[in-house]
Design a protein around this motif. Structure first.
Motif, short mmCIF file in Angstrom:
data_model
loop_
_atom_site.label_atom_id
_atom_site.label_comp_id
_atom_site.label_asym_id
_atom_site.label_seq_id
_atom_site.Cartn_x
_atom_site.Cartn_y
_atom_site.Cartn_z
N VAL A 149 0.84 -1.20 0.00
CA VAL A 149 0.00 0.00 0.00
C VAL A 149 0.87 1.25 0.00
CG1 VAL A 149 -1.68 1.33 1.33
CG2 VAL A 149 -1.94 -1.15 1.12
N LEU A 152 2.47 1.93 -3.41
CA LEU A 152 1.51 2.48 -4.38
C LEU A 152 1.23 3.95 -4.07
CD1 LEU A 152 -0.95 -0.54 -4.59
CD2 LEU A 152 0.61 0.25 -6.38
N GLU A 153 1.18 4.31 -2.80
CA GLU A 153 0.95 5.71 -2.44
C GLU A 153 2.12 6.58 -2.88
OE1 GLU A 153 -1.83 4.99 1.55
OE2 GLU A 153 0.27 5.61 1.76
N ARG A 208 -4.27 0.01 -4.86
CA ARG A 208 -4.19 0.36 -3.43
C ARG A 208 -5.45 -0.09 -2.71
NH1 ARG A 208 -6.15 4.50 -0.29
NH2 ARG A 208 -4.88 5.08 1.54
#
Length: 421
Positions: A149, A152-153, A208
């Motif tokens: 996560v 991806l951020e 995400r």
């Protein structure tokens, strides 16, 4: 209104009404996932099973009562061949009856019962530790989701930076096209890149969300869409002793074998018990009386089974081989752990070096991109030339983000191998 809320609860479940989390630390994710993991319930079942088994073993020292009865008919009975004037002895009846109750109280069993209870207790610890070993593997899965996560951020942040760079170039080319100093194709090329960037953001958001959904299932918690995931502060020194649950498992397995070895000695010892037998029948203990009568017998009984002596030596050899097997498993685990630590340590060093190079590359690429921005404004280069430099700078930033997250993953992996998470 109350009925409406009840219907919503029925179809969506109470989980939907729990307060969504706005932030989540990695340790909280571990704790939530462990508490929600079905395997954790097995520990309670192991405890209950061990308790019931030990309770059953303890009944060995409770009085053991046996009730029996029989009715027989004999073809012949004992007779006294004596005939005296005025005196006669009635013969016994050929039909005879017995109703008996035997009560046995174990006094000493050589320590068998105590040792069996010890075996159950240690075996319960072994089974619980096996569960701990499996639960520890859950942390690696949480790490992958958590870091996935975050990666991806960060990639989305870099994608937005790239969009800003492309938009900056598009603004300049748009003005040039309006003034007739640039071809419209240059504008179309940059507009297409913006659409490509939008598609990339949609893909990153979807990935995400997919990872967060899986993380929610593992933790059994609701998240805000923009939940903030917090990583722990990781140091740089990674030389420490291994504290993995597998090591505790091997120690408990050794303890179990040691207790089983004691049981072999206990079974070879004599056993004593007290007994009382009471009954009613014909004849009683006085065989010369042909009437129904009550009777009882009491005493102390000693028993010593020597049959187990034949197998004692081989039983101890089996225990010794089992000890060696556990030692081999522990040595193999230690070897694999040391190998993994060496590999993970090298991975940490490599990524630290790559991050240093990435920062230098970014400095150079951004300088080139800034220069190409001025060249695009002056019409020296085309939109494709500008995009090439924008994408090169973006790729350099993406590489840095990826390597930073990989470094965090490598450090967490190192701690996970040590058993420090």
């Amino acid at each position: 209104m109350v009925k409406l809320i009840a219907l919503i609860l029925l179809f969506t479940g109470s989980k939907a009404f729990t307060q969504p989390l706005k932030e989540l630390t990695l340790q909280q994710a571990y704790d939530f996932a462990r508490a929600n993991y079905p395997l954790l319930q097995q520990k309670d079942l192991i405890n209950k099973s061990a308790f019931l088994t030990i309770e059953n073993i303890s009944t060995a020292f409770l009085p053991q009562v046996t009730v029996s009865g029989q009715a027989t008919y004999q073809s012949e009975v004992t007779k006294i061949p004596i005939s005296l004037p005025g005196f006669s002895i009635d013969p016994l009846s050929r039909d005879q009856y017995k109703l008996m109750a035997d009560i046995n109280q174990l006094l000493y069993d050589g320590g068998v019962t105590k040792t069996q209870k010890d075996i159950q207790q240690v075996n319960s610890l072994v089974e619980q530790q096996k569960t701990e070993v499996e639960l520890y593997k859950l942390k690696d899965r949480i790490n992958q989701l958590f870091l996935g996560v975050l990666l991806l951020e960060e990639q989305k942040k870099q994608t937005l930076l790239q969009r800003n760079d492309v938009q900056l170039g598009l603004n300049k080319v748009t003005a040039q096209v309006a003034n007739g100093t640039a071809f419209k194709t240059n504008k179309l090329v940059l507009e297409a890149e913006l659409l490509k960037n939008d598609a990339r953001q949609i893909e990153l958001d979807a990935n995400r969300k997919a990872l967060l959904d899986v993380l929610q299932y593992f933790t059994n918690k609701n998240f805000w869409g923009d939940i903030h995931l917090i990583l722990p502060t990781l140091g740089t020194a990674y030389t420490d002793s291994v504290e993995r649950p597998e090591l505790q498992l091997y120690a408990l397995q050794d303890s179990l074998l040691t207790v089983q070895n004691k049981l072999i000695s206990a079974r070879n010892k004599p056993k004593t018990s007290a007994f009382v037998q009471g009954g009613y029948g014909r004849p009683g203990l006085n065989q010369l009386m042909n009437d129904f009568n009550f009777y009882y017998i009491g005493g102390i009984k000693l028993s010593w089974s020597l049959g187990s002596l034949y197998t004692t030596k081989r039983d101890r050899q089996i225990i010794a081989v089992s000890h060696q097997t556990v030692a081999v498993q522990k040595d193999l685990f230690t070897l694999n752990t040391d190998t993994q630590l060496a590999q993970q340590g090298n991975e940490v060093e490599k990524l630290e070096q790559l991050i240093t190079v990435d920062n230098k590359i970014i400095t150079v690429r951004e300088a080139v991109m800034q220069a190409s921005n001025g060249q695009l404004e002056n019409g020296v280069i085309t939109a494709n030339d500008y995009l090439r430099e924008v994408n090169a700078a973006d790729q350099a930033r993406q590489n840095l983000v990826t390597h930073q997250l990989q470094l965090t993953q490598a450090k967490l992996g190192y701690l996970n191998i040590l058993g420090k998470l």
